[in-house]
Write an enzyme that holds these catalytic residues in place. Structure first.
Site, PDB file in Angstrom:
ATOM      1  N   TRP A  45      26.023  56.156  46.233  1.00 47.56           N
ATOM      2  CA  TRP A  45      25.464  57.683  46.117  1.00 47.56           C
ATOM      3  C   TRP A  45      24.502  57.454  47.315  1.00 47.56           C
ATOM      4  CZ3 TRP A  45      26.771  61.407  42.960  1.00 47.56           C
ATOM      5  CH2 TRP A  45      26.068  62.549  42.822  1.00 47.56           C
ATOM      6  N   SER A  69      22.195  53.947  42.166  1.00 51.06           N
ATOM      7  CA  SER A  69      21.136  53.084  42.296  1.00 51.06           C
ATOM      8  C   SER A  69      20.763  52.457  40.852  1.00 51.06           C
ATOM      9  CB  SER A  69      20.051  53.822  42.687  1.00 51.06           C
ATOM     10  OG  SER A  69      20.153  54.073  44.192  1.00 51.06           O
ATOM     11  N   PHE A  70      21.049  53.433  39.881  1.00 49.90           N
ATOM     12  CA  PHE A  70      20.841  52.715  38.533  1.00 49.90           C
ATOM     13  C   PHE A  70      21.464  51.535  38.199  1.00 49.90           C
ATOM     14  CE2 PHE A  70      21.590  52.625  34.066  1.00 49.90           C
ATOM     15  CZ  PHE A  70      20.347  52.878  33.517  1.00 49.90           C
ATOM     16  N   CYS A 100      19.374  54.738  47.615  1.00 48.96           N
ATOM     17  CA  CYS A 100      18.726  55.944  47.916  1.00 48.96           C
ATOM     18  C   CYS A 100      18.591  56.913  46.786  1.00 48.96           C
ATOM     19  CB  CYS A 100      19.105  56.395  49.201  1.00 48.96           C
ATOM     20  SG  CYS A 100      18.147  58.230  49.708  1.00 48.96           S
ATOM     21  N   VAL A 101      17.207  57.218  46.390  1.00 50.22           N
ATOM     22  CA  VAL A 101      17.328  58.198  45.138  1.00 50.22           C
ATOM     23  C   VAL A 101      16.266  59.430  45.877  1.00 50.22           C
ATOM     24  CG1 VAL A 101      16.259  58.438  42.740  1.00 50.22           C
ATOM     25  CG2 VAL A 101      17.161  56.289  43.587  1.00 50.22           C
ATOM     26  N   HIS A 153      14.992  63.269  36.449  1.00 50.24           N
ATOM     27  CA  HIS A 153      15.944  62.163  36.617  1.00 50.24           C
ATOM     28  C   HIS A 153      15.382  61.274  37.574  1.00 50.24           C
ATOM     29  CE1 HIS A 153      19.923  60.764  36.828  1.00 50.24           C
ATOM     30  NE2 HIS A 153      19.825  60.500  38.116  1.00 50.24           N
ATOM     31  N   ARG A 198      13.878  56.996  57.174  1.00 49.06           N
ATOM     32  CA  ARG A 198      13.592  55.561  56.603  1.00 49.06           C
ATOM     33  C   ARG A 198      14.939  54.708  56.664  1.00 49.06           C
ATOM     34  NH1 ARG A 198       9.855  58.849  55.046  1.00 49.06           N
ATOM     35  NH2 ARG A 198       7.798  58.193  54.637  1.00 49.06           N
TER      36      ARG A 198
END
Length: 165
Positions: A31, A63-64, A87-88, A95, A134
């Site tokens: 993701w 990521s989960f 990356c979230v 969420h 980043r």
């Protein structure tokens, strides 16, 4: 936390032990793949810069899933450190909060349960621009920071194991 005064990619290489003897797993979230691919690239280059020869890369949907993948890899006892990259980006719902908290707690539990460093290389940003800054942009690359952390923690765990003897 990255700031203009402390970018993620700036560190003192003299404080990083050789990574030659260590085996690394890198788990990369698919993701936000443009961001996570850049994180993985920075991570791999940094590991290699410090002598790592045994690097295996694995991919998961988001990521989960990083925590469960890290646990499965830790269970193999093949790796001296497991680096998780994701990356979230904050959206309009809660969420974001649930995912970030679950991944942080999950990786902490993997490290404690399996006694192997599970490195949190996950960007938790408010927007795409912050993620880009980043992941190789103006604020460095979190993948570099994660690699340095993994090397140092693998060395620490090895030293701590020597204390048992």
């Amino acid at each position: 936390m990255a700031t203009a005064l402390h970018p993620l990619s700036i560190y003192d290489p003299d404080t990083v032990p050789s990574a030659t003897a260590y085996r690394f797993a890198i788990v990369v979230s698919e993701w936000n793949t443009a961001i996570t691919s850049a994180l993985a690239s920075g991570c791999i280059k940094t590991l290699e810069k410090h002598g790592a020869k045994a690097i295996e890369v694995f991919h998961v949907p988001g990521s989960f899933e990083l925590s469960s993948a890290a646990g499965k890899l830790a269970d193999t006892e093949r790796f001296d450190a497991i680096i998780c990259l994701g990356c979230v980006i904050q959206g309009e719902t809660r969420h974001f909060d649930f995912i970030c908290e679950a991944v942080a707690n999950g990786l902490t539990q993997v490290g404690i349960q399996y006694k192997v460093p599970a490195i949190f290389g996950v960007l938790t940003t408010q927007n795409q621009a912050q993620a880009e800054a980043r992941s190789g942009g103006a604020l460095g690359n979190k993948g570099v920071e994660a690699a340095v952390t993994a090397i140092k923690m693998a060395a620490f765990f090895g030293q701590a194991d020597d204390l048992k003897a």
